[in-house]
Motif scaffolding. Structure first.
Motif, short mmCIF file in Angstrom:
data_model
loop_
_atom_site.label_atom_id
_atom_site.label_comp_id
_atom_site.label_asym_id
_atom_site.label_seq_id
_atom_site.Cartn_x
_atom_site.Cartn_y
_atom_site.Cartn_z
N GLN A 21 7.25 66.71 11.45
CA GLN A 21 6.56 66.43 10.31
C GLN A 21 7.57 66.67 9.23
O GLN A 21 6.38 66.79 7.60
CB GLN A 21 4.80 67.18 10.48
N LYS A 22 8.16 66.88 9.32
CA LYS A 22 9.34 67.39 8.28
C LYS A 22 10.18 66.19 7.06
O LYS A 22 10.07 65.07 7.88
CB LYS A 22 10.26 67.92 8.25
N THR A 23 10.02 66.04 6.23
CA THR A 23 10.53 65.25 4.85
C THR A 23 12.39 65.15 4.45
O THR A 23 12.35 66.81 3.84
CB THR A 23 9.80 64.84 4.45
N PHE A 24 13.03 65.21 5.15
CA PHE A 24 13.79 65.10 4.29
C PHE A 24 15.16 63.95 3.45
O PHE A 24 14.78 62.82 3.39
CB PHE A 24 15.17 65.06 5.86
N ALA A 25 15.23 64.48 2.41
CA ALA A 25 15.96 63.64 1.38
C ALA A 25 17.96 63.48 1.48
O ALA A 25 18.34 64.52 1.78
CB ALA A 25 16.14 63.91 0.09
N ILE A 26 18.26 61.95 1.66
CA ILE A 26 20.03 62.29 2.42
C ILE A 26 20.09 61.95 0.47
O ILE A 26 20.04 60.13 0.41
CB ILE A 26 19.99 61.18 3.11
N ILE A 27 21.30 62.32 0.26
CA ILE A 27 22.12 61.65 -0.97
C ILE A 27 23.48 61.02 -1.29
O ILE A 27 23.89 62.50 0.01
CB ILE A 27 21.41 62.61 -1.86
N VAL A 28 23.94 60.10 -0.69
CA VAL A 28 24.26 59.46 -0.32
C VAL A 28 25.57 59.33 -2.02
O VAL A 28 25.76 58.14 -2.81
CB VAL A 28 24.84 58.35 0.56
N SER A 29 27.16 60.02 -1.76
CA SER A 29 27.89 59.41 -2.71
C SER A 29 28.08 58.43 -2.59
O SER A 29 28.82 57.13 -1.29
CB SER A 29 29.02 60.17 -3.15
N GLU A 30 28.78 56.98 -3.62
CA GLU A 30 29.57 55.61 -3.24
C GLU A 30 30.74 56.03 -3.10
O GLU A 30 31.38 54.37 -3.25
CB GLU A 30 28.76 55.05 -4.66
#
Length: 158
Positions: A21-30
């Motif tokens: 039930q958790k929400t994750f943000a994944i931030i990815v460097s280009e």
């Protein structure tokens, strides 16, 4: 830390909580995209493998690792996001640029985590060579993306 004795993709099941039930943000460097896309694949698959629905994984891209801190802050301030995973790769070059970027990113990500009181995970490779990066992005030393996702899961169970 990956060594010949431990892979980044090896982890224990201690402190693993239900994150369905958790929400994750994944931030990815280009920057260093061949490496960071592999890190993303590892983190994304690890979250799925641990019961996170695909619609609970938010991906955001930034131009380089330096921008991870601000993007992490934007995601961390969103109350719907439970944890933020920052993925990047800064390869040692011939100048001190490497030192300044790595230091700023490490401090920035730490500060965001403390400011918002939620897990903001440092999944940034800081290798000396491209090969060392590849070895840690799904190569012989496992995948730092896997490790970053597991760290986020474990921190949510703290």
């Amino acid at each position: 830390m990956a060594t010949s004795l431990k892979s980044l993709s090896d982890h224990s099941s201690k402190n693993m909580s239900d994150v369905s039930q958790k929400t994750f943000a994944i931030i990815v460097s280009e920057w260093n995209e061949d490496v960071t896309e592999s890190l993303y694949s590892g983190a994304f698959q690890t979250l799925l493998d641990h019961g996170v629905p695909q619609e609970h994984i938010v991906r955001k891209n930034v131009p380089g690792s330096f921008e991870l801190s601000l993007a992490a802050q934007w995601m961390a301030q969103d109350e719907q996001i439970d944890a933020v995973i920052c993925l990047g790769c800064v390869i040692q070059g011939e100048t001190k640029h490497f030192d300044f970027i790595c230091d700023a990113v490490a401090h920035g990500i730490t500060n965001v985590s403390l400011k918002y009181n939620k897990p903001v995970i440092f999944g940034v490779l800081t290798p000396n060579t491209q090969q060392q990066a590849l070895d840690r992005a799904g190569g012989k030393h496992g995948n730092k993306g896997d490790e970053a996702a597991i760290t986020a899961i474990k921190m949510l169970g703290f």
